[in-house]
Design a protein around this motif. Structure first.
Motif, PDB file in Angstrom:
ATOM      1  N   ARG A  63       0.813  -1.221   0.000  1.00 42.27           N
ATOM      2  CA  ARG A  63       0.000   0.000   0.000  1.00 42.27           C
ATOM      3  C   ARG A  63       0.845   1.269   0.000  1.00 42.27           C
ATOM      4  O   ARG A  63       0.337   2.352  -0.217  1.00 42.27           O
ATOM      5  N   ARG A  64       2.135   1.145   0.254  1.00 40.60           N
ATOM      6  CA  ARG A  64       3.013   2.316   0.312  1.00 40.60           C
ATOM      7  C   ARG A  64       3.322   2.810  -1.092  1.00 40.60           C
ATOM      8  O   ARG A  64       3.531   2.009  -1.997  1.00 40.60           O
ATOM      9  N   PRO A  65       3.373   4.116  -1.295  1.00 41.43           N
ATOM     10  CA  PRO A  65       3.727   4.635  -2.625  1.00 41.43           C
ATOM     11  C   PRO A  65       5.179   4.326  -2.946  1.00 41.43           C
ATOM     12  O   PRO A  65       6.034   4.343  -2.058  1.00 41.43           O
ATOM     13  N   ALA A  66       5.414   4.024  -4.194  1.00 41.79           N
ATOM     14  CA  ALA A  66       6.775   3.691  -4.629  1.00 41.79           C
ATOM     15  C   ALA A  66       7.549   4.969  -4.910  1.00 41.79           C
ATOM     16  O   ALA A  66       7.041   5.887  -5.529  1.00 41.79           O
ATOM     17  N   GLY A  67       8.770   5.003  -4.448  1.00 43.52           N
ATOM     18  CA  GLY A  67       9.643   6.138  -4.725  1.00 43.52           C
ATOM     19  C   GLY A  67      10.598   5.771  -5.844  1.00 43.52           C
ATOM     20  O   GLY A  67      10.478   4.701  -6.448  1.00 43.52           O
ATOM     21  N   PRO A  68      11.550   6.622  -6.135  1.00 43.78           N
ATOM     22  CA  PRO A  68      12.520   6.316  -7.181  1.00 43.78           C
ATOM     23  C   PRO A  68      13.362   5.109  -6.790  1.00 43.78           C
ATOM     24  O   PRO A  68      13.642   4.888  -5.620  1.00 43.78           O
ATOM     25  N   PHE A  69      13.744   4.311  -7.766  1.00 40.15           N
ATOM     26  CA  PHE A  69      14.518   3.103  -7.497  1.00 40.15           C
ATOM     27  C   PHE A  69      15.723   3.075  -8.413  1.00 40.15           C
ATOM     28  O   PHE A  69      15.610   3.350  -9.593  1.00 40.15           O
ATOM     29  N   ARG A  70      16.856   2.744  -7.842  1.00 43.84           N
ATOM     30  CA  ARG A  70      18.045   2.550  -8.664  1.00 43.84           C
ATOM     31  C   ARG A  70      18.912   1.494  -8.001  1.00 43.84           C
ATOM     32  O   ARG A  70      18.894   1.335  -6.787  1.00 43.84           O
ATOM     33  N   VAL A  71      19.648   0.786  -8.804  1.00 46.19           N
ATOM     34  CA  VAL A  71      20.600  -0.193  -8.288  1.00 46.19           C
ATOM     35  C   VAL A  71      21.963   0.228  -8.788  1.00 46.19           C
ATOM     36  O   VAL A  71      22.145   0.471  -9.984  1.00 46.19           O
ATOM     37  N   THR A  72      22.915   0.322  -7.886  1.00 46.09           N
ATOM     38  CA  THR A  72      24.266   0.700  -8.292  1.00 46.09           C
ATOM     39  C   THR A  72      24.905  -0.472  -9.003  1.00 46.09           C
ATOM     40  O   THR A  72      24.424  -1.605  -8.936  1.00 46.09           O
ATOM     41  N   GLY A  73      25.975  -0.228  -9.684  1.00 48.22           N
ATOM     42  CA  GLY A  73      26.647  -1.273 -10.447  1.00 48.22           C
ATOM     43  C   GLY A  73      27.054  -2.462  -9.600  1.00 48.22           C
ATOM     44  O   GLY A  73      27.108  -3.581 -10.069  1.00 48.22           O
ATOM     45  N   SER A  74      27.321  -2.236  -8.324  1.00 55.02           N
ATOM     46  CA  SER A  74      27.733  -3.331  -7.454  1.00 55.02           C
ATOM     47  C   SER A  74      26.539  -4.084  -6.874  1.00 55.02           C
ATOM     48  O   SER A  74      26.700  -5.100  -6.226  1.00 55.02           O
ATOM     49  N   GLY A  75      25.335  -3.564  -7.099  1.00 57.05           N
ATOM     50  CA  GLY A  75      24.156  -4.186  -6.506  1.00 57.05           C
ATOM     51  C   GLY A  75      23.923  -3.738  -5.078  1.00 57.05           C
ATOM     52  O   GLY A  75      23.015  -4.196  -4.416  1.00 57.05           O
ATOM     53  N   ALA A  76      24.756  -2.807  -4.602  1.00 55.54           N
ATOM     54  CA  ALA A  76      24.608  -2.309  -3.236  1.00 55.54           C
ATOM     55  C   ALA A  76      23.375  -1.422  -3.147  1.00 55.54           C
ATOM     56  O   ALA A  76      22.988  -0.791  -4.121  1.00 55.54           O
ATOM     57  N   PRO A  77      22.742  -1.386  -1.982  1.00 54.99           N
ATOM     58  CA  PRO A  77      21.553  -0.552  -1.840  1.00 54.99           C
ATOM     59  C   PRO A  77      21.913   0.921  -1.976  1.00 54.99           C
ATOM     60  O   PRO A  77      23.005   1.335  -1.595  1.00 54.99           O
ATOM     61  N   PRO A  78      20.999   1.739  -2.534  1.00 56.69           N
ATOM     62  CA  PRO A  78      21.295   3.147  -2.694  1.00 56.69           C
ATOM     63  C   PRO A  78      21.350   3.898  -1.367  1.00 56.69           C
ATOM     64  O   PRO A  78      21.919   4.950  -1.283  1.00 56.69           O
ATOM     65  N   ASP A  79      20.735   3.353  -0.321  1.00 57.32           N
ATOM     66  CA  ASP A  79      20.794   3.981   0.993  1.00 57.32           C
ATOM     67  C   ASP A  79      20.854   2.886   2.042  1.00 57.32           C
ATOM     68  O   ASP A  79      20.578   1.736   1.765  1.00 57.32           O
TER      69      ASP A  79
END
Length: 86
Positions: A63-79
């Protein structure tokens, strides 16, 4: 936070589903495995009500709104996602 982990899992799963067959999915698959392990091993599940609690967590996260999503080249979380009991 447990809810944040579940939201990240859903967003990663959806991003993986949208990938074109010719694109590399390695980073997304690794991220999904990492999040799955963190969700399953979270201290919150040591208490009673595991199955119902997991279903409730998924419903709440959906039910939560989706925010921007990105995956870094290493697959590490953006935050950084902090594991805290709700």
């Amino acid at each position: 936070m447990l809810l944040r982990l579940q939201i990240d899992w859903i967003r990663t799963y959806e991003a993986l589903a949208r990938q074109a067959p010719t694109e590399s999915t390695t980073a997304l698959r690794r991220r999904l495995i990492e999040l799955s392990c963190r969700l399953a091993g979270h201290d919150f599940w040591a208490g009673p009500g595991g199955t119902a609690g997991r279903a409730s967590l998924r419903r709440t996260a959906m039910r939560r709104p989706a925010g921007p999503f990105r995956v870094t080249g290493s697959g590490a979380p953006p935050d950084v996602v902090r594991d805290e009991k709700p």
